[in-house]
Scaffold this motif. Structure first.
Motif, short mmCIF file in Angstrom:
data_model
loop_
_atom_site.label_atom_id
_atom_site.label_comp_id
_atom_site.label_asym_id
_atom_site.label_seq_id
_atom_site.Cartn_x
_atom_site.Cartn_y
_atom_site.Cartn_z
N LEU A 117 0.83 -1.21 0.00
CA LEU A 117 0.00 0.00 0.00
C LEU A 117 0.87 1.26 0.00
CD1 LEU A 117 -2.87 -0.80 2.52
CD2 LEU A 117 -3.03 -0.63 0.04
N ARG A 131 -10.10 -0.15 -0.94
CA ARG A 131 -9.32 -1.30 -0.49
C ARG A 131 -10.27 -2.40 -0.02
NH1 ARG A 131 -5.51 2.27 2.39
NH2 ARG A 131 -5.23 4.00 0.95
N ARG A 133 -9.76 -5.43 2.30
CA ARG A 133 -8.76 -5.88 3.25
C ARG A 133 -9.11 -7.28 3.74
NH1 ARG A 133 -10.17 -1.57 7.15
NH2 ARG A 133 -8.24 -1.91 8.29
#
Length: 190
Positions: A117, A131, A133
């Motif tokens: 990132l 994102r 995750r």
């Protein structure tokens, strides 16, 4: 805004493919398989690329071959070539600070110590991308993190990760269509 590029973060090669750090690659593999896309090496994008159709939207899927710490070079080259706005990118990555078997979607934010990132934010000149995750859990001690992410999960952990990849796949259509809040509600309450 619709998502045009989904990027999985990971390290290329057989030596790394089973490592927790490759959760982003795992998701992209599941995604491409589900939508009958095939990856091919694209040297101009420093990675493997597939084009798929999600709910009538053409989406690029990218697995950088630059290694985790240089992921941004690959993402930037593809975004620039296809004129994809940063806000139309979804980066999928492993996340230490989320419990194993859990996934969360967010927009923008820092890198949280994640080198993939960090490099992506630097290369794109912005942190304003989505994102996904994938929680891989935490080894409990900061000094053990590097070793932890570069090892394969055990059998019971693999089952939990497969479940969360499936849950994430179930909301990807909403994410691509820009219905991220709805996708978050669904995924975060699974």
């Amino acid at each position: 805004m619709a998502i045009k590029l989904i990027v999985g973060l990971g390290n290329p090669g057989k030596d790394y493919q089973a490592h927790r750090h490759n959760a982003g690659f795992w998701f992209c593999d599941v995604l491409a398989h589900f939508y009958t896309g095939a990856f091919k090496k694209e040297s101009k994008f420093f990675g493997e690329v597939a084009q798929i159709n999600i709910a009538g939207t053409s989406v690029w899927v990218l697995k950088p071959n630059t290694y985790m710490n240089a992921s941004g070079k690959s993402i930037q080259s593809m975004a620039n070539f296809y004129q994809i706005d940063v806000a139309q990118i979804l980066v999928v990555h492993d996340e230490l600070d989320i419990d194993l078997g859990t996934a969360k979607i967010k927009f923008s934010g820092g890198h949280g110590g994640h080198n993939g990132l960090r490099d992506t934010i630097k290369a794109l000149g912005s942190k304003d991308f989505y994102r996904l995750r994938i929680g891989i859990g935490h080894p409990g001690d900061k000094s053990k993190v590097a070793d932890f992410v570069l090892h394969a999960p055990n059998k019971s952990e693999i089952g939990l990760i497969e479940d969360v990849l499936s849950d994430s796949l179930n909301v990807i259509e909403q994410v691509v269509k820009g219905k991220v809040e709805l996708a978050m509600q669904t995924l975060h309450t699974e």
